[in-house]
Design a protein around this motif. Structure first.
Motif, PDB file in Angstrom:
ATOM      1  N   VAL A   1       3.870  13.967  -3.156  1.00 57.87           N
ATOM      2  CA  VAL A   1       3.629  15.510  -3.519  1.00 57.87           C
ATOM      3  C   VAL A   1       4.515  14.840  -4.948  1.00 57.87           C
ATOM      4  O   VAL A   1       3.540  16.091  -5.973  1.00 57.87           O
ATOM      5  CB  VAL A   1       4.445  16.526  -2.095  1.00 57.87           C
ATOM      6  N   ALA A   2       5.746  15.008  -4.833  1.00 60.54           N
ATOM      7  CA  ALA A   2       6.142  15.102  -5.913  1.00 60.54           C
ATOM      8  C   ALA A   2       5.805  14.483  -7.003  1.00 60.54           C
ATOM      9  O   ALA A   2       5.046  15.482  -8.781  1.00 60.54           O
ATOM     10  CB  ALA A   2       7.702  14.218  -6.140  1.00 60.54           C
ATOM     11  N   ARG A   3       4.674  13.448  -7.313  1.00 55.32           N
ATOM     12  CA  ARG A   3       3.443  13.058  -8.069  1.00 55.32           C
ATOM     13  C   ARG A   3       2.311  13.572  -8.400  1.00 55.32           C
ATOM     14  O   ARG A   3       2.096  14.023  -9.340  1.00 55.32           O
ATOM     15  CB  ARG A   3       3.278  11.743  -7.911  1.00 55.32           C
ATOM     16  N   ASP A   4       2.254  14.591  -7.453  1.00 54.84           N
ATOM     17  CA  ASP A   4       0.422  14.913  -7.565  1.00 54.84           C
ATOM     18  C   ASP A   4      -0.024  15.699  -6.250  1.00 54.84           C
ATOM     19  O   ASP A   4      -0.542  14.971  -5.120  1.00 54.84           O
ATOM     20  CB  ASP A   4      -0.728  14.074  -7.640  1.00 54.84           C
ATOM     21  N   PRO A   5       0.041  16.860  -5.725  1.00 57.65           N
ATOM     22  CA  PRO A   5       0.323  17.651  -4.448  1.00 57.65           C
ATOM     23  C   PRO A   5      -0.907  18.003  -4.669  1.00 57.65           C
ATOM     24  O   PRO A   5      -1.284  18.137  -3.028  1.00 57.65           O
ATOM     25  CB  PRO A   5       1.530  18.709  -4.764  1.00 57.65           C
ATOM     26  N   SER A   6      -1.925  17.231  -4.890  1.00 55.30           N
ATOM     27  CA  SER A   6      -2.969  18.148  -5.047  1.00 55.30           C
ATOM     28  C   SER A   6      -4.411  16.456  -4.567  1.00 55.30           C
ATOM     29  O   SER A   6      -5.787  17.071  -3.800  1.00 55.30           O
ATOM     30  CB  SER A   6      -4.032  18.660  -6.279  1.00 55.30           C
ATOM     31  N   GLN A   7      -3.407  15.492  -4.457  1.00 57.77           N
ATOM     32  CA  GLN A   7      -4.174  14.435  -3.478  1.00 57.77           C
ATOM     33  C   GLN A   7      -4.703  14.493  -2.308  1.00 57.77           C
ATOM     34  O   GLN A   7      -3.894  14.952  -1.373  1.00 57.77           O
ATOM     35  CB  GLN A   7      -3.569  13.122  -3.517  1.00 57.77           C
ATOM     36  N   PRO A   8      -5.819  14.070  -1.694  1.00 56.38           N
ATOM     37  CA  PRO A   8      -6.250  13.770  -0.372  1.00 56.38           C
ATOM     38  C   PRO A   8      -5.043  13.021   0.284  1.00 56.38           C
ATOM     39  O   PRO A   8      -4.892  12.569  -0.310  1.00 56.38           O
ATOM     40  CB  PRO A   8      -7.834  13.591  -0.731  1.00 56.38           C
ATOM     41  N   ASN A   9      -5.215  14.093   1.922  1.00 57.32           N
ATOM     42  CA  ASN A   9      -4.639  13.149   2.324  1.00 57.32           C
ATOM     43  C   ASN A   9      -5.124  12.346   2.809  1.00 57.32           C
ATOM     44  O   ASN A   9      -6.262  12.458   4.093  1.00 57.32           O
ATOM     45  CB  ASN A   9      -3.883  15.027   3.551  1.00 57.32           C
ATOM     46  N   LEU A  10      -4.359  11.091   2.688  1.00 62.95           N
ATOM     47  CA  LEU A  10      -5.112   9.448   3.764  1.00 62.95           C
ATOM     48  C   LEU A  10      -4.559   9.338   4.498  1.00 62.95           C
ATOM     49  O   LEU A  10      -4.913   8.438   5.166  1.00 62.95           O
ATOM     50  CB  LEU A  10      -5.525   8.681   2.288  1.00 62.95           C
ATOM     51  N   ARG A  11      -2.779   9.737   4.817  1.00 63.86           N
ATOM     52  CA  ARG A  11      -2.625   9.357   5.375  1.00 63.86           C
ATOM     53  C   ARG A  11      -1.813  11.031   6.615  1.00 63.86           C
ATOM     54  O   ARG A  11      -1.430  10.523   6.811  1.00 63.86           O
ATOM     55  CB  ARG A  11      -0.692   9.471   4.980  1.00 63.86           C
ATOM     56  N   GLN A  12      -3.223  10.915   7.375  1.00 61.58           N
ATOM     57  CA  GLN A  12      -2.779  12.187   8.451  1.00 61.58           C
ATOM     58  C   GLN A  12      -2.188  11.272   9.633  1.00 61.58           C
ATOM     59  O   GLN A  12      -2.223  12.462  10.654  1.00 61.58           O
ATOM     60  CB  GLN A  12      -4.196  12.812   8.770  1.00 61.58           C
ATOM     61  N   VAL A  13      -2.347  10.797  10.048  1.00 64.26           N
ATOM     62  CA  VAL A  13      -2.350   9.766  11.356  1.00 64.26           C
ATOM     63  C   VAL A  13      -1.464   7.955  11.035  1.00 64.26           C
ATOM     64  O   VAL A  13      -2.336   7.807  10.422  1.00 64.26           O
ATOM     65  CB  VAL A  13      -3.000   9.543  12.124  1.00 64.26           C
ATOM     66  N   HIS A  14      -0.241   8.153  11.185  1.00 70.21           N
ATOM     67  CA  HIS A  14       0.640   7.040  11.289  1.00 70.21           C
ATOM     68  C   HIS A  14       0.453   5.682  12.694  1.00 70.21           C
ATOM     69  O   HIS A  14       0.503   6.267  14.403  1.00 70.21           O
ATOM     70  CB  HIS A  14       2.068   7.033  10.385  1.00 70.21           C
ATOM     71  N   LEU A  15      -0.734   4.512  12.099  1.00 64.43           N
ATOM     72  CA  LEU A  15      -0.750   3.560  14.259  1.00 64.43           C
ATOM     73  C   LEU A  15      -0.144   2.748  13.524  1.00 64.43           C
ATOM     74  O   LEU A  15       0.072   2.321  12.830  1.00 64.43           O
ATOM     75  CB  LEU A  15      -2.208   4.083  14.248  1.00 64.43           C
ATOM     76  N   VAL A  16       0.782   2.215  14.641  1.00 64.62           N
ATOM     77  CA  VAL A  16       1.320   0.820  14.749  1.00 64.62           C
ATOM     78  C   VAL A  16       1.323   0.852  16.650  1.00 64.62           C
ATOM     79  O   VAL A  16       1.295   1.045  16.960  1.00 64.62           O
ATOM     80  CB  VAL A  16       3.730   1.155  15.025  1.00 64.62           C
ATOM     81  N   HIS A  17       1.335  -1.329  15.463  1.00 66.63           N
ATOM     82  CA  HIS A  17       1.490  -2.128  16.933  1.00 66.63           C
ATOM     83  C   HIS A  17       2.280  -2.234  17.535  1.00 66.63           C
ATOM     84  O   HIS A  17       3.255  -2.682  17.491  1.00 66.63           O
ATOM     85  CB  HIS A  17       0.286  -2.501  16.584  1.00 66.63           C
ATOM     86  N   ALA A  18       2.762  -1.940  18.731  1.00 68.51           N
ATOM     87  CA  ALA A  18       3.267  -2.125  19.944  1.00 68.51           C
ATOM     88  C   ALA A  18       4.257  -3.143  19.813  1.00 68.51           C
ATOM     89  O   ALA A  18       5.447  -4.354  20.028  1.00 68.51           O
ATOM     90  CB  ALA A  18       3.567  -1.838  21.323  1.00 68.51           C
ATOM     91  N   GLU A  19       3.414  -4.650  19.795  1.00 65.08           N
ATOM     92  CA  GLU A  19       3.314  -5.900  18.767  1.00 65.08           C
ATOM     93  C   GLU A  19       4.760  -6.120  17.855  1.00 65.08           C
ATOM     94  O   GLU A  19       5.039  -7.547  17.956  1.00 65.08           O
ATOM     95  CB  GLU A  19       1.487  -7.034  19.152  1.00 65.08           C
ATOM     96  N   LEU A  20       4.544  -5.516  17.095  1.00 62.42           N
ATOM     97  CA  LEU A  20       5.022  -5.509  15.950  1.00 62.42           C
ATOM     98  C   LEU A  20       7.309  -5.597  16.702  1.00 62.42           C
ATOM     99  O   LEU A  20       7.437  -5.925  16.224  1.00 62.42           O
ATOM    100  CB  LEU A  20       4.979  -4.201  15.047  1.00 62.42           C
TER     101      LEU A  20
END
Length: 186
Positions: A54-73
């Protein structure tokens, strides 16, 4: 979860937080909203919500709406002395049985009965991981044997179909048609 056994790829846990904190508390269910993200989560929105972006460019599209992690990690980290539980790395959805990091860009993950998330790229692990658990960053961000940067902090995506997602829900992987591009950080 209640100790139920699951065959095949499934959701282990779901998490959300209405404030910008590193870890997210595990909840019984999350509601995914198409084009928006997780209802009630600080990272939901049509434009970028991560503070540094947001600090760099608040108008960027949000490509990070959902974060998924694998439990194997988490399984991989346990013998190294890092005890990580669902939600602690800031993810919204913890899965098991899906090679999230090996998916091509544009893969659609069917979560539960209705929700669909299009994978946009890799999460780029940052210093906040070390603030959460000293030494963890080098376990999730390093170099592969061939010298390439290896990011293990999960994947990011956008919601293309809404729905409720709960622990135990199945995960179905729909690969994109045509040329498949490897995931890059977003």
């Amino acid at each position: 979860m209640t100790g139920e056994q699951h065959e095949g790829p499934h959701v282990v846990a779901v998490s959300r937080d209405d404030e910008h904190r590193f870890s997210k508390p595990v909840v019984d269910e999350v509601v995914l909203v198409a084009g928006w993200g997780i209802e009630g989560d600080a990272h939901a929105g049509t434009t970028v919500q991560h503070r540094s972006r947001v600090a760099r460019d608040p108008s960027q599209p949000n490509l990070r709406q959902v974060h998924l992690v694998h439990a194997e990690l988490f399984d991989e980290l346990e013998p190294t002395g890092h005890h990580v539980a669902p939600g602690e790395l800031g993810e919204n959805v913890t899965t098991r049985g899906v090679d999230l990091l090996g998916l091509p860009t544009g893969t659609v993950l069917h979560l539960g009965a209705d929700a669909r998330v299009r994978v946009t790229g890799l999460r780029n692990p940052c210093q906040q991981i070390n603030d959460h658990d000293p030494g963890l960053l080098r376990r999730v961000l390093g170099r592969a044997e061939d010298g390439t940067v290896e990011r293990k902090g999960g994947v990011m995506g956008v919601v293309i179909a809404g729905g409720v997602v709960r622990a135990g829900d199945p995960v179905v992987v729909e690969l994109p048609e045509g040329d498949q591009e490897p995931l890059q950080p977003v």
